[in-house]
Write a protein that holds these residues in place. Structure first.
Motif, PDB file in Angstrom:
ATOM      1  N   ARG A   2      14.422 -32.235  -4.101  1.00  0.00           N
ATOM      2  CA  ARG A   2      14.874 -30.890  -4.461  1.00  0.00           C
ATOM      3  C   ARG A   2      13.698 -29.923  -4.563  1.00  0.00           C
ATOM      4  N   GLY A   3      12.769 -30.077  -3.660  1.00  0.00           N
ATOM      5  CA  GLY A   3      11.650 -29.142  -3.632  1.00  0.00           C
ATOM      6  C   GLY A   3      10.320 -29.866  -3.691  1.00  0.00           C
ATOM      7  N   ALA A   4       9.332 -29.203  -4.229  1.00  0.00           N
ATOM      8  CA  ALA A   4       8.004 -29.782  -4.291  1.00  0.00           C
ATOM      9  C   ALA A   4       7.417 -29.516  -5.669  1.00  0.00           C
ATOM     10  N   ALA A   5       6.514 -30.381  -6.092  1.00  0.00           N
ATOM     11  CA  ALA A   5       5.843 -30.201  -7.379  1.00  0.00           C
ATOM     12  C   ALA A   5       4.347 -30.363  -7.158  1.00  0.00           C
ATOM     13  N   LEU A   6       3.554 -29.608  -7.879  1.00  0.00           N
ATOM     14  CA  LEU A   6       2.109 -29.672  -7.722  1.00  0.00           C
ATOM     15  C   LEU A   6       1.540 -30.945  -8.342  1.00  0.00           C
ATOM     16  N   THR A   7       0.595 -31.571  -7.664  1.00  0.00           N
ATOM     17  CA  THR A   7      -0.179 -32.643  -8.279  1.00  0.00           C
ATOM     18  C   THR A   7      -1.319 -32.004  -9.079  1.00  0.00           C
ATOM     19  N   ARG A  14      -3.844 -19.278   1.958  1.00  0.00           N
ATOM     20  CA  ARG A  14      -2.706 -18.399   1.704  1.00  0.00           C
ATOM     21  C   ARG A  14      -1.397 -19.177   1.801  1.00  0.00           C
ATOM     22  N   TYR A  15      -1.310 -20.032   2.816  1.00  0.00           N
ATOM     23  CA  TYR A  15      -0.110 -20.837   2.963  1.00  0.00           C
ATOM     24  C   TYR A  15       0.089 -21.722   1.745  1.00  0.00           C
ATOM     25  N   PHE A  16      -0.980 -22.364   1.333  1.00  0.00           N
ATOM     26  CA  PHE A  16      -0.849 -23.264   0.190  1.00  0.00           C
ATOM     27  C   PHE A  16      -0.416 -22.502  -1.062  1.00  0.00           C
ATOM     28  N   VAL A  17      -1.020 -21.355  -1.289  1.00  0.00           N
ATOM     29  CA  VAL A  17      -0.666 -20.582  -2.480  1.00  0.00           C
ATOM     30  C   VAL A  17       0.823 -20.228  -2.449  1.00  0.00           C
ATOM     31  N   ALA A  18       1.313 -19.844  -1.280  1.00  0.00           N
ATOM     32  CA  ALA A  18       2.724 -19.495  -1.181  1.00  0.00           C
ATOM     33  C   ALA A  18       3.593 -20.695  -1.562  1.00  0.00           C
ATOM     34  N   VAL A  19       3.283 -21.854  -1.008  1.00  0.00           N
ATOM     35  CA  VAL A  19       4.092 -23.039  -1.318  1.00  0.00           C
ATOM     36  C   VAL A  19       3.956 -23.400  -2.794  1.00  0.00           C
ATOM     37  N   ALA A  20       2.732 -23.309  -3.310  1.00  0.00           N
ATOM     38  CA  ALA A  20       2.509 -23.698  -4.705  1.00  0.00           C
ATOM     39  C   ALA A  20       3.235 -22.761  -5.646  1.00  0.00           C
ATOM     40  N   GLU A  21       3.375 -21.517  -5.253  1.00  0.00           N
ATOM     41  CA  GLU A  21       4.069 -20.575  -6.129  1.00  0.00           C
ATOM     42  C   GLU A  21       5.585 -20.717  -6.013  1.00  0.00           C
ATOM     43  N   GLU A  22       6.054 -20.941  -4.791  1.00  0.00           N
ATOM     44  CA  GLU A  22       7.500 -21.051  -4.599  1.00  0.00           C
ATOM     45  C   GLU A  22       8.010 -22.443  -4.933  1.00  0.00           C
ATOM     46  N   LEU A  23       7.132 -23.429  -4.762  1.00  0.00           N
ATOM     47  CA  LEU A  23       7.532 -24.837  -4.909  1.00  0.00           C
ATOM     48  C   LEU A  23       8.720 -25.158  -3.999  1.00  0.00           C
ATOM     49  N   HIS A  24       8.682 -24.561  -2.825  1.00  0.00           N
ATOM     50  CA  HIS A  24       9.794 -24.718  -1.895  1.00  0.00           C
ATOM     51  C   HIS A  24       9.301 -24.268  -0.525  1.00  0.00           C
ATOM     52  N   PHE A  25       9.277 -25.197   0.440  1.00  0.00           N
ATOM     53  CA  PHE A  25       8.693 -24.871   1.747  1.00  0.00           C
ATOM     54  C   PHE A  25       9.458 -23.773   2.460  1.00  0.00           C
TER      55      PHE A  25
END
Lengths: 285, 285
Positions: B56-61, B10-21
Motif C-alpha cells: 500500500r505504498g512505500a515507507a522510508l528506511t 529531485r525524484y527521490f525527494v518527490a517519492v519520499a514526500e509522497e510515499l507513493h510512486f
DNA sequence: CCGTCGGATACCTGCCGGGTATCACAGCGA
DNA sequence: TCGCTGTGATACCCGGCAGGTATCCGACGG
C-alpha cells in the motif's frame, strides 16, 4: 529554466579551475567539444556569461566566480548526501574522525582510549589528512567529525566544542642560538637569517608573503624540518613529531591555539553527539 | 560509483514526500515506470535500500530518511548556485530582502527609508513570505538577506546581526476580561476558555500540541484573529496588523523576541555587507 | 605567410531517459 | 472463491542528448 545538473557544475568547476577547455576536458575524461557545448548551454540557461574566452585560454567573469564558489558547496552537499546515506545503510558503520596528521596527538590518543573503554560507544575510524583538508572532508560527508584548530582552520558552518587551548612553540635546531632561550617572540623568530619561518595557509587557502616555504603536506613539512631548512611555529601539542636534534621554545606572543571538535551543524546523529560528549569529558578531567 | 545527479535527488525527494510512486510521478510530470527505475538505480548505486515497498505504498528506511534530509540541503545549494549566478550577471541587480509578512513592520520601514536615502546603496526588493519560509529562501538563493526572529526561526548556517529585542504581547478582543489587564502571564493566557492560543511552528516545522489552530499562513492568521477565534502571543512590533476591536496586553513571562538581519554565511558580497551596516546603524540610533 | 594553439562548429552514434503496455501480487468485497 | 482494484515492477520501444571525430576560424609567433 530547466534545472541545473551536477554534471554541468562539475564540468564548469573543471574549466574554471583549469581556465583551459582542453585541459579541463582531459581531466574530466571527455573530449573538448562536448565540454564547450555543455558550458555554453549552461551559460545560455543561466542567461549569464561565465567565461571570457580569450585566445590564450579562458578567464572567469564576476558571475563565473560566483558560480565557482557556489558550485563547490553545492557539489560538496551532493557528495555529502551520497556518503552519509551509504553510511546510514551500513548498520555498524564506524564514525569517521578526521584530523591533521600529527596535530593534537595526545588528545586524540586519550579520546580513542575513552571511546574504546566505553562499550556503548560507536567505533571510531581515524582519518588523517593534510593541512586545511578537514573542512572539505566534513562538508562532503567523507568524515563525520573533526579535530580542528582555532583560529587556523575554517570553522564556518560547523558546530564546535572547545577541547583544549595552548600556546605555540618554535621548533629550532638544537645547535642554533635560539635553542638555548627560555622563550622567544614572534618578531625574533620571524627574521632569522638562513632559517626562514614556514608559511601556513590562511583561512581562504592563500599564503602570506615571506621567504619561507609554503606548507601543503605534512610529509613535506617533516622533511623540511628534518633538513633544518625552516623554522616552525606550531602548537605545543604538535610536538608529537619532533626529532631529537630540535628543541621547542615557547613563543610568548603567538596567538593561542584552541583545539576543537567540530561537526556539520546540519547533522544530529546520536553517535556524533555521544562522541562529542566523550571528548568534552576529557577536557573537564 | 558514478556520481549522483540532481534529477535523481529531485525524484527521490518527490517519492519520499509522497510515499507513493504514482503520485510522485504525477507531481514530477513523468510516468511511474521511469521513476521506479530511477529510484532503484539510485538505490543500487548507493548500495543501500531507501524505501520499503509495501503493497500500500512505500515507507522510508533509515538511510532513506538521511538521504531525504541531505537531498533537500543539496538541492537548495544547487538552486542557490543558479540563482546567485543569475543575479551576479545582472549588473544592477536589486538585493532581495525577505521577511515574514506583517512582522517588524516599523523596523523594515525605517530600513527601507535609510536605504532609499543613501545614494550609494544597492536597491532593495522586499519579498514577503509565510511563517518559517525565510530560511528556505535564503538557502536556495531566492533571497539575499532576511529579517528573522530569535528564538522562533531557524538560524543555523546563517550569519546574523541583532537589531532589536522586545517583549511579546497577547492579542485579545477588546470586550474580553483579559483586555483590561496591564499585563498577563503565559499561564493565564494559555488556557482561556473559548479562546485557544494559536500554535506557531517550532524550529523543525512541527507544531506543539494544544487546542488552538496551527499557524501556517499570515492570511489565515489574520482571519482567525479578526473572527476572534484565537488568542495570539506575538512580538509587540507585529502590532502593525492589529484591528481596533482587539487590544495588546504585555505577557510578562513570554520569551523575548530578537529581530535579526540574517544572510548565508557563505556569502560575502559588499552589497549585503553594506545593507547589514545600514540595519545595524538603525539599531544604534 | 604559414604553423600552432585554443576554442567553436558540424555531424554522427549509442545510450539512456521517458513513454506505453503489461505483469505480479496483495488485499477485499460479493 | 473469484474477480476487482490499487500498487510497484518488467518488457519493450523511441527520440534526444551526451559524447566522439573531423574540421574550421581567429590570433599570435616566427
Amino acid at each position: 529554466m530547466t534545472d541545473v545538473e551536477t554534471r554541468e557544475l562539475r564540468y564548469f568547476v573543471a574549466v574554471a579551475e583549469e581556465l583551459h577547455f582542453g585541459r579541463a576536458a582531459a581531466r574530466l575524461g571527455i573530449a573538448q567539444p562536448p565540454l564547450s557545448r555543455a558550458i555554453s548551454r549552461l551559460e545560455h540557461r543561466l542567461g549569464v556569461r561565465l567565461l571570457d574566452r580569450d585566445r590564450r585560454g579562458a578567464a572567469l567573469t564576476d558571475a563565473g566566480r560566483v558560480l565557482l564558489r557556489e558550485s563547490r558547496v553545492a557539489l560538496d552537499a551532493v557528495a555529502a548526501a551520497a556518503h552519509r546515506t551509504r553510511r546510514a545503510g551500513n548498520p555498524d558503520r564506524p564514525l569517521v574522525l578526521v584530523t591533521k596528521a600529527g596535530a593534537s596527538h595526545e588528545l586524540l590518543q586519550r579520546l580513542l582510549d575513552a571511546v574504546a573503554d566505553d562499550p556503548g560507544a560507536a567505533p571510531v575510524e581515524v582519518l588523517l589528512c593534510e593541512v586545511g583538508e578537514q573542512a572539505r572532508l566534513l562538508r562532503d560527508g567523507r568524515a563525520d567529525v573533526a579535530l580542528m584548530h582555532r583560529p587556523v582552520d575554517d570553522l564556518a558552518g560547523f558546530d564546535t566544542e572547545d577541547l583544549h587551548t595552548e600556546g605555540q612553540v618554535a621548533i629550532v635546531p638544537t645547535r642554533h642560538p635560539l635553542a638555548s632561550r627560555d622563550q622567544v617572540t614572534l618578531a625574533e623568530v620571524s627574521d632569522v637569517p638562513g632559517l626562514p619561518i614556514a608559511r601556513w595557509p590562511r583561512l581562504d587557502g592563500s599564503y602570506p608573503d615571506g621567504p619561507g616555504p609554503e606548507i601543503h603536506t605534512q610529509s613535506q613539512l617533516a622533511q623540511l624540518v628534518a633538513l633544518g631548512r625552516t623554522l616552525l611555529v606550531i602548537p605545543a601539542s604538535s610536538r608529537a613529531w619532533q626529532w631529537p636534534e630540535h628543541v621547542a621554545v615557547p613563543v610568548v606572543d603567538a596567538p593561542a591555539i584552541t583545539t576543537v571538535i567540530a561537526w556539520p551543524s546540519s547533522i544530529s546523529s546520536p553517535e556524533v553527539a555521544s562522541l562529542v560528549r566523550s571528548a568534552a569529558a576529557l577536557r573537564d578531567s
